[in-house]
Enzyme design. Structure first.
Site, mmCIF file in Angstrom:
data_model
loop_
_atom_site.group_PDB
_atom_site.id
_atom_site.type_symbol
_atom_site.label_atom_id
_atom_site.label_comp_id
_atom_site.label_asym_id
_atom_site.label_seq_id
_atom_site.Cartn_x
_atom_site.Cartn_y
_atom_site.Cartn_z
ATOM 1 N N ARG A 1 0.807 -1.222 0.000
ATOM 2 C CA ARG A 1 0.000 0.000 0.000
ATOM 3 C C ARG A 1 0.839 1.271 0.000
ATOM 4 O O ARG A 1 0.365 2.313 -0.436
ATOM 5 C CB ARG A 1 -0.955 -0.011 1.197
ATOM 6 C CG ARG A 1 -0.271 0.025 2.528
ATOM 7 C CD ARG A 1 -1.221 -0.208 3.693
ATOM 8 N NE ARG A 1 -0.553 0.129 4.938
ATOM 9 C CZ ARG A 1 -0.594 1.319 5.508
ATOM 10 N NH1 ARG A 1 -1.293 2.290 4.946
ATOM 11 N NH2 ARG A 1 0.048 1.549 6.632
ATOM 12 N N ILE A 2 2.077 1.213 0.475
ATOM 13 C CA ILE A 2 2.963 2.380 0.440
ATOM 14 C C ILE A 2 3.931 2.281 -0.726
ATOM 15 O O ILE A 2 4.122 3.231 -1.483
ATOM 16 C CB ILE A 2 3.718 2.536 1.773
ATOM 17 C CG1 ILE A 2 2.726 2.709 2.923
ATOM 18 C CG2 ILE A 2 4.673 3.727 1.717
ATOM 19 C CD1 ILE A 2 3.362 2.735 4.302
ATOM 20 N N THR B 1 11.735 4.057 5.499
ATOM 21 C CA THR B 1 10.664 4.659 6.298
ATOM 22 C C THR B 1 9.742 3.583 6.845
ATOM 23 O O THR B 1 8.649 3.892 7.336
ATOM 24 C CB THR B 1 9.839 5.659 5.454
ATOM 25 O OG1 THR B 1 9.314 4.979 4.298
ATOM 26 C CG2 THR B 1 10.686 6.841 5.007
ATOM 27 N N ARG C 1 10.698 -0.039 8.801
ATOM 28 C CA ARG C 1 11.147 -0.452 10.124
ATOM 29 C C ARG C 1 12.641 -0.713 10.073
ATOM 30 O O ARG C 1 13.151 -1.318 9.118
ATOM 31 C CB ARG C 1 10.412 -1.721 10.602
ATOM 32 C CG ARG C 1 8.937 -1.537 10.918
ATOM 33 C CD ARG C 1 8.712 -0.627 12.106
ATOM 34 N NE ARG C 1 7.304 -0.512 12.465
ATOM 35 C CZ ARG C 1 6.456 0.370 11.948
ATOM 36 N NH1 ARG C 1 6.868 1.196 11.003
ATOM 37 N NH2 ARG C 1 5.206 0.420 12.366
ATOM 38 N N GLU D 1 13.360 3.246 19.802
ATOM 39 C CA GLU D 1 12.755 4.570 19.704
ATOM 40 C C GLU D 1 12.059 4.911 21.015
ATOM 41 O O GLU D 1 11.565 4.017 21.698
ATOM 42 C CB GLU D 1 11.746 4.600 18.547
ATOM 43 C CG GLU D 1 12.379 4.344 17.184
ATOM 44 C CD GLU D 1 11.366 4.439 16.038
ATOM 45 O OE1 GLU D 1 10.187 4.794 16.302
ATOM 46 O OE2 GLU D 1 11.741 4.160 14.889
ATOM 47 N N HIS E 1 10.926 9.317 12.959
ATOM 48 C CA HIS E 1 9.737 8.481 12.737
ATOM 49 C C HIS E 1 8.480 9.334 12.579
ATOM 50 O O HIS E 1 7.516 9.226 13.349
ATOM 51 C CB HIS E 1 9.543 7.471 13.868
ATOM 52 C CG HIS E 1 8.758 6.263 13.417
ATOM 53 N ND1 HIS E 1 8.866 5.044 14.009
ATOM 54 C CD2 HIS E 1 7.847 6.106 12.422
ATOM 55 C CE1 HIS E 1 8.051 4.174 13.409
ATOM 56 N NE2 HIS E 1 7.424 4.811 12.433
#
Length: 326
Positions: A154-155, A234, A236, A265, A285
């Site tokens: 989807r990205i 972008t 993981r 993080e 992030h």
């Protein structure tokens, strides 16, 4: 029903239109981040519902065992930060929409911003100008270069479209079904993973982090990249073999990287190795951190709470917890 929301750094959720869905509930929002279990227990001791913002807070068995009133965790996307087995054991339902087939334009746009920033070395040029230096080196034109999309979902599919619009030659490496979808959309699958890393001028990672994909990008893969190539992540940090990216950048293959994600993080120390490298652009992030994206994501998250309150939970990832819930 008491609802607790953690890690809303900028107190944004109250300002969203979808926040009205929580009007029937007693909602407490925490704006700071803590990893101190004692503090979390104190904050969540009365909560029946816990809302998580992505993977900002880990929910493990030790914490769950001290929250006897908790019945639902509502969030979106993957859940490596949640001990699902412990949730099931303690009767805590985890609802997490996987939003399959729904593009994340915010993440795709940040990805492309990082591609452009790395290609033209924008942060370095801006920093030099502020320091009194006029131009610091040559950039890279994207047109007619080869863009590699690792993971065509989807990205990745949206980023591939951006590459096409910029006149790039788009190559795809992914699972067989994803490669077939990419080919149907007019993109060229690489003949092999090795060829993919060797031929691309820009590679952007777009895979979910699951057991099968952890460390899927190896030191050997990175060593095949061009000295002028750019790696963008972008998705993981865990997709890349532990320590491999820093070592690869030190040896010059790839020549640059742009990253939005990290193994641990939040990153709160300038001592992080990537932050000190001249050939790396780092962002904290923020791929999903836009008001529009929050409206989409938290509409799903709040719908899950409403559904649970009505007795019909949705997007349940541990149905065994339903049987254990009193």
């Amino acid at each position: 029903m008491k609802v607790a929301i953690l890690d809303d750094y900028f107190d944004t959720l109250r300002t969203l239109r979808c926040f009205a869905k929580l009007a029937p509930f007693d909602v407490t929002v925490f704006n700071d981040h803590t990893e101190d279990e004692e503090v979390l227990v104190e904050r969540l001791k009365d909560a029946e519902v816990l809302v998580l913002i992505r993977e900002r807070t880990k929910v493990r068995a030790s914490l769950l065992s001290r929250l006897p009133r908790l019945r639902l965790i509502s969030q979106r996307s993957v859940y490596p930060h949640i001990d699902i087995e412990a949730c099931t054991r303690f009767g805590v339902v985890v609802s997490s929409s996987q939003h399959e087939g729904t593009p994340s334009y915010a993440a795709a746009e940040l990805t492309w911003a990082l591609v452009l920033a790395a290609a033209r070395r924008l942060p370095q040029q801006v920093a030099a100008l502020r320091a009194g230096t006029w131009q610091t080196g040559m950039g890279l034109t994207l047109r007619e270069k080869t863009l590699g999309i690792y993971g065509y979902g989807r990205i990745g599919s949206v980023v591939a479209g951006y590459g096409r619009a910029f006149g790039m030659n788009v190559r795809v490496w992914a699972g067989e079904a994803s490669r077939s979808r990419a080919q149907a959309d007019g993109y060229v699958p690489s003949p092999s993973k090795e060829a993919f890393f060797e031929e691309c001028d820009v590679i952007s990672l777009h895979l979910r982090l699951v057991n099968a994909t952890r460390g899927i990008v190896t030191s050997e893969d990175l060593a095949r990249m061009k000295t002028t190539a750019i790696l963008v992540n972008t998705s993981r940090a865990g997709l890349i073999q532990d320590g491999a990216l820093v070592r690869a950048l030190e040896t010059g293959r790839p020549g640059m990287a742009a990253v939005d994600v990290y193994e641990q993080e939040p990153v709160l120390s300038a001592a992080h190795p990537l932050l000190g490298m001249e050939n790396v652009i780092c962002t904290p992030h923020i791929g999903y951190v836009t008001r529009d994206e929050y409206e989409v994501q938290f509409s799903d998250i709040f719908d899950q709470i409403v559904a649970y309150a009505r007795g019909s939970p949705i997007n349940v990832v541990n149905p065994g917890a339903l049987r254990a819930t009193p």
